[in-house]
Write an enzyme that holds these catalytic residues in place. Structure first.
Site, PDB file in Angstrom:
ATOM      1  N   TYR A 226       0.845  -1.197   0.000  1.00  0.00           N
ATOM      2  CA  TYR A 226       0.000   0.000   0.000  1.00  0.00           C
ATOM      3  C   TYR A 226       0.884   1.252   0.000  1.00  0.00           C
ATOM      4  O   TYR A 226       0.722   2.145  -0.841  1.00  0.00           O
ATOM      5  CB  TYR A 226      -0.915  -0.006   1.229  1.00  0.00           C
ATOM      6  CG  TYR A 226      -1.614   1.311   1.466  1.00  0.00           C
ATOM      7  CD1 TYR A 226      -2.661   1.719   0.639  1.00  0.00           C
ATOM      8  CD2 TYR A 226      -1.213   2.180   2.482  1.00  0.00           C
ATOM      9  CE1 TYR A 226      -3.290   2.946   0.841  1.00  0.00           C
ATOM     10  CE2 TYR A 226      -1.827   3.388   2.687  1.00  0.00           C
ATOM     11  CZ  TYR A 226      -2.871   3.771   1.861  1.00  0.00           C
ATOM     12  OH  TYR A 226      -3.486   4.983   2.057  1.00  0.00           O
TER      13      TYR A 226
HETATM   14  P1  NAD Z   1     -12.357   4.693   1.390  1.00  0.00           P
HETATM   15  O1  NAD Z   1     -12.005   3.293   1.028  1.00  0.00           O
HETATM   16  O2  NAD Z   1     -13.479   4.908   2.320  1.00  0.00           O
HETATM   17  O3  NAD Z   1     -12.625   5.543   0.072  1.00  0.00           O
HETATM   18  C1  NAD Z   1     -12.087   5.236  -1.178  1.00  0.00           C
HETATM   19  C2  NAD Z   1     -13.231   5.102  -2.167  1.00  0.00           C
HETATM   20  O4  NAD Z   1     -12.677   4.899  -3.464  1.00  0.00           O
HETATM   21  C3  NAD Z   1     -14.137   3.912  -1.890  1.00  0.00           C
HETATM   22  O5  NAD Z   1     -15.480   4.332  -1.783  1.00  0.00           O
HETATM   23  C4  NAD Z   1     -13.930   2.985  -3.096  1.00  0.00           C
HETATM   24  O6  NAD Z   1     -15.144   2.340  -3.472  1.00  0.00           O
HETATM   25  C5  NAD Z   1     -13.433   3.942  -4.153  1.00  0.00           C
HETATM   26  N1  NAD Z   1     -12.533   3.298  -5.132  1.00  0.00           N
HETATM   27  C6  NAD Z   1     -11.489   2.472  -4.878  1.00  0.00           C
HETATM   28  N2  NAD Z   1     -10.898   2.089  -6.014  1.00  0.00           N
HETATM   29  C7  NAD Z   1     -11.571   2.696  -7.031  1.00  0.00           C
HETATM   30  C8  NAD Z   1     -11.447   2.681  -8.443  1.00  0.00           C
HETATM   31  N3  NAD Z   1     -10.497   1.966  -9.042  1.00  0.00           N
HETATM   32  N4  NAD Z   1     -12.316   3.413  -9.172  1.00  0.00           N
HETATM   33  C9  NAD Z   1     -13.287   4.142  -8.566  1.00  0.00           C
HETATM   34  N5  NAD Z   1     -13.472   4.174  -7.230  1.00  0.00           N
HETATM   35  C10 NAD Z   1     -12.616   3.468  -6.467  1.00  0.00           C
HETATM   36  O7  NAD Z   1     -11.012   5.338   1.960  1.00  0.00           O
HETATM   37  P2  NAD Z   1     -10.773   6.730   2.703  1.00  0.00           P
HETATM   38  O8  NAD Z   1     -10.377   6.427   4.089  1.00  0.00           O
HETATM   39  O9  NAD Z   1     -11.877   7.660   2.421  1.00  0.00           O
HETATM   40  O10 NAD Z   1      -9.459   7.208   1.958  1.00  0.00           O
HETATM   41  C11 NAD Z   1      -9.474   8.199   0.952  1.00  0.00           C
HETATM   42  C12 NAD Z   1      -8.071   8.370   0.410  1.00  0.00           C
HETATM   43  O11 NAD Z   1      -7.185   8.774   1.457  1.00  0.00           O
HETATM   44  C13 NAD Z   1      -7.458   7.097  -0.166  1.00  0.00           C
HETATM   45  O12 NAD Z   1      -6.636   7.472  -1.261  1.00  0.00           O
HETATM   46  C14 NAD Z   1      -6.588   6.572   0.970  1.00  0.00           C
HETATM   47  O13 NAD Z   1      -5.526   5.781   0.499  1.00  0.00           O
HETATM   48  C15 NAD Z   1      -6.098   7.874   1.567  1.00  0.00           C
HETATM   49  N6  NAD Z   1      -5.730   7.804   2.982  1.00  0.00           N
HETATM   50  C16 NAD Z   1      -6.662   7.517   3.931  1.00  0.00           C
HETATM   51  C17 NAD Z   1      -6.305   7.494   5.274  1.00  0.00           C
HETATM   52  C18 NAD Z   1      -7.282   7.181   6.365  1.00  0.00           C
HETATM   53  O14 NAD Z   1      -6.849   7.004   7.488  1.00  0.00           O
HETATM   54  N7  NAD Z   1      -8.589   7.111   6.108  1.00  0.00           N
HETATM   55  C19 NAD Z   1      -4.992   7.791   5.643  1.00  0.00           C
HETATM   56  C20 NAD Z   1      -4.049   8.062   4.641  1.00  0.00           C
HETATM   57  C21 NAD Z   1      -4.434   8.089   3.315  1.00  0.00           C
HETATM   58  C1  UGA Z   2      -4.492   3.941   8.315  1.00  0.00           C
HETATM   59  C2  UGA Z   2      -5.341   3.612   7.084  1.00  0.00           C
HETATM   60  O1  UGA Z   2      -5.957   2.349   7.211  1.00  0.00           O
HETATM   61  C3  UGA Z   2      -4.519   3.623   5.821  1.00  0.00           C
HETATM   62  O2  UGA Z   2      -5.394   3.517   4.704  1.00  0.00           O
HETATM   63  C4  UGA Z   2      -3.740   4.913   5.761  1.00  0.00           C
HETATM   64  O3  UGA Z   2      -2.982   5.031   4.648  1.00  0.00           O
HETATM   65  C5  UGA Z   2      -2.887   5.076   6.981  1.00  0.00           C
HETATM   66  O4  UGA Z   2      -3.753   5.121   8.102  1.00  0.00           O
HETATM   67  C6  UGA Z   2      -2.088   6.348   6.920  1.00  0.00           C
HETATM   68  O5  UGA Z   2      -2.124   7.160   7.849  1.00  0.00           O
HETATM   69  O6  UGA Z   2      -1.396   6.549   5.946  1.00  0.00           O
HETATM   70  P1  UGA Z   2      -3.246   2.501  10.099  1.00  0.00           P
HETATM   71  O7  UGA Z   2      -2.638   3.671  10.815  1.00  0.00           O
HETATM   72  O8  UGA Z   2      -2.470   1.253  10.072  1.00  0.00           O
HETATM   73  O9  UGA Z   2      -3.594   2.871   8.583  1.00  0.00           O
HETATM   74  O10 UGA Z   2      -4.714   2.309  10.725  1.00  0.00           O
HETATM   75  P2  UGA Z   2      -5.403   1.080  11.473  1.00  0.00           P
HETATM   76  O11 UGA Z   2      -5.433  -0.124  10.644  1.00  0.00           O
HETATM   77  O12 UGA Z   2      -6.687   1.593  11.980  1.00  0.00           O
HETATM   78  O13 UGA Z   2      -4.412   0.794  12.694  1.00  0.00           O
HETATM   79  C7  UGA Z   2      -4.195   1.751  13.716  1.00  0.00           C
HETATM   80  C8  UGA Z   2      -3.299   1.169  14.775  1.00  0.00           C
HETATM   81  O14 UGA Z   2      -3.994   0.098  15.439  1.00  0.00           O
HETATM   82  C9  UGA Z   2      -1.996   0.554  14.250  1.00  0.00           C
HETATM   83  O15 UGA Z   2      -0.950   0.852  15.133  1.00  0.00           O
HETATM   84  C10 UGA Z   2      -2.262  -0.946  14.256  1.00  0.00           C
HETATM   85  O16 UGA Z   2      -1.119  -1.726  14.470  1.00  0.00           O
HETATM   86  C11 UGA Z   2      -3.204  -1.072  15.432  1.00  0.00           C
HETATM   87  N1  UGA Z   2      -4.084  -2.260  15.358  1.00  0.00           N
HETATM   88  C12 UGA Z   2      -4.832  -2.487  14.258  1.00  0.00           C
HETATM   89  C13 UGA Z   2      -4.134  -3.108  16.437  1.00  0.00           C
HETATM   90  O17 UGA Z   2      -3.446  -2.917  17.465  1.00  0.00           O
HETATM   91  N2  UGA Z   2      -4.967  -4.184  16.371  1.00  0.00           N
HETATM   92  C14 UGA Z   2      -5.737  -4.448  15.291  1.00  0.00           C
HETATM   93  O18 UGA Z   2      -6.474  -5.462  15.298  1.00  0.00           O
HETATM   94  C15 UGA Z   2      -5.670  -3.578  14.206  1.00  0.00           C
END
Ligand code: NAD
Ligand code: UGA
Length: 369
Positions: A170
């Site tokens: 990822y």
């Molecule tokens: P999300 O999965 O809720 O939203 C992504 C949406 O994109 C989904 O609704 C999915 O159906 C759609 N999608 C995926 N692939 C697609 C494709 N090929 N064509 C059209 N639609 C598609 O995720 P989110 O948490 O809203 O994340 C939004 C963005 O932010 C993503 O790029 C994610 O990688 C990034 N991001 C999120 C987090 C977080 O903690 N939520 C942290 C860092 C980065």
């Molecule tokens: C999240 C999002 O899922 C990613 O899409 C995003 O890119 C990323 O943030 C980001 O900031 O870039 P992550 O921080 O790993 O990733 O989020 P979670 O999966 O919710 O995990 C949060 C924390 O909980 C981590 O430290 C993980 O190790 C921990 N965790 C997760 C547990 O201790 N137990 C679990 O069962 C799952």
């Protein structure tokens, strides 16, 4: 023709000098919040989403329904469908793209690596190809991720810190996105702004994320796994509340300079930026759990694993001074306040009786319904 009318209606701004934004991933967590916020300001918004089944698609449908109530239309389609994207640009000269569609989640990359390559690399390139050919070219703001800092432990992270040690596929695809953005900016003059989000949480959130399924499991009396290092303070996340991230996305859109190319030809140098959008306050996972326990008034069944999970980065902590300097980004929601709003939303969405402990109410316009 009815479809075109809907596309035009949804994406036409209602205020003078309003933006016209194509939001990809609009049925997603961050995308649905940003779409609503832009629409409420009077900007034109068209959503695109493929409604994939990575997590409960009924939650994506519920977000879509909420957006429709606010007259935001989501086209159901894939980033990799070039003719569809081109058709959208034929109907509407978008000024901006807020590109949030991606295969998110860190661990799932080990089960389904190709979905990351397809959406985060091929899909991004496809979108850039269509944007490059558009006349005028839209400015693009897209979601990168804190995961690009990988195994880096030199915190807080600044944008110029090293990002050459991704811990998951990822993260590698998000890093690739940043390199790809550089080439399209360089060759075609597309204005590009990358936003490194830090573990975003809040109402209408993602069921695959820890805070979300911890809440579910604690309510159901199921055990939860807590991954931490020998010293629990060595594993932490800079959990960032959704409303703060939305403000950051809008700030980035508002300060994006115009692209300098059109119809695939560059006319001059264009803007290329990358920003951290974090909370600047890392919290260990154990602390996240204890806040949830106190909000739900239930003791969690904790299964502590003194080892990091494969693919996880140990620690995230954002320095956001660049985003503050350029568009006044300042996170204002602490984890307890944000989790309270999440838990309230969770209980109401799933129709669960809980007595969320009282605390200071902060008005949020995004967690209605
Ligand atoms: P999300 O999965 O809720 O939203 C992504 C949406 O994109 C989904 O609704 C999915 O159906 C759609 N999608 C995926 N692939 C697609 C494709 N090929 N064509 C059209 N639609 C598609 O995720 P989110 O948490 O809203 O994340 C939004 C963005 O932010 C993503 O790029 C994610 O990688 C990034 N991001 C999120 C987090 C977080 O903690 N939520 C942290 C860092 C980065
Ligand atoms: C999240 C999002 O899922 C990613 O899409 C995003 O890119 C990323 O943030 C980001 O900031 O870039 P992550 O921080 O790993 O990733 O989020 P979670 O999966 O919710 O995990 C949060 C924390 O909980 C981590 O430290 C993980 O190790 C921990 N965790 C997760 C547990 O201790 N137990 C679990 O069962 C799952």
């Amino acid at each position: 023709a009815a479809w075109e009318k809907q596309v035009r209606h949804s994406s036409t701004p209602r205020r003078p000098n309003g933006l016209s934004v194509l939001v990809t991933g609009a049925a997603g967590f961050v995308g649905s919040h940003c779409s609503l916020a832009l629409k409420k300001r009077g900007d034109g918004v068209l959503g695109l989403d493929n409604f994939n089944t990575y997590y409960d698609p009924s939650l994506k449908r519920a977000r879509q329904k909420l957006l429709l109530k606010h007259q935001v239309f989501i086209v159901e389609g894939d980033l990799n469908d070039a003719p569809l994207l081109a058709k959208l640009f034929d109907v509407m000269p978008f000024t901006h793209i807020l590109h949030l569609a991606a295969q998110a989640g860190v661990r799932y990359a080990m089960q389904n690596p190709q979905s990351y390559v397809s959406s985060n690399i091929a899909g991004f390139v496809n979108l850039l190809e269509v944007a490059k050919a558009a006349n005028p070219q839209p400015a693009i703001v897209w979601a990168s991720s804190s995961s690009v800092y990988g195994l880096n432990t030199e915190v807080p992270f600044s944008e110029n810190h090293r990002t050459d040690q991704p811990a998951s596929l990822y993260a590698a695809t998000k890093k690739a996105g940043e390199e790809i953005a550089h080439t399209y900016n360089h060759i075609y003059g597309i204005s590009l702004t990358g936003l490194r989000f830090f573990t975003v949480y809040g109402p209408w959130g993602r069921p695959d994320m820890a805070y979300f399924f911890f809440t579910k499991d604690i309510l159901q009396g199921k055990p939860i796994d807590i991954y931490q290092a020998q010293d629990e303070k060595q594993v932490a996340r800079d959990f960032t509340y959704i409303d703060d991230v939305v403000k950051g996305c809008i700030g980035a859109l508002d300060t994006a300079e115009k692209s300098t190319g059109s119809g695939g030809k560059k006319k001059g140098p264009a803007q290329l930026r990358v920003y951290n959008l974090g909370n600047t306050s890392p919290v260990p996972v154990g602390k996240l759990v204890s806040i949830l326990e106190s909000l739900l008034n239930i003791k969690a069944k904790k299964h502590v694993i003194k080892m990091p999970r494969n693919g996880d980065v140990p620690y995230t902590h954002a320095n956001v001074s660049l985003a503050y300097r350029d568009f006044g980004y300042k996170p204002t929601t602490d984890l307890s306040t944000g989790l309270r709003k999440f838990v309230k939303w969770y209980a109401s969405y799933y129709g669960i009786q809980t007595k969320v402990k009282k605390g200071k109410e902060v008005n949020s316009e995004h967690n209605e319904d």
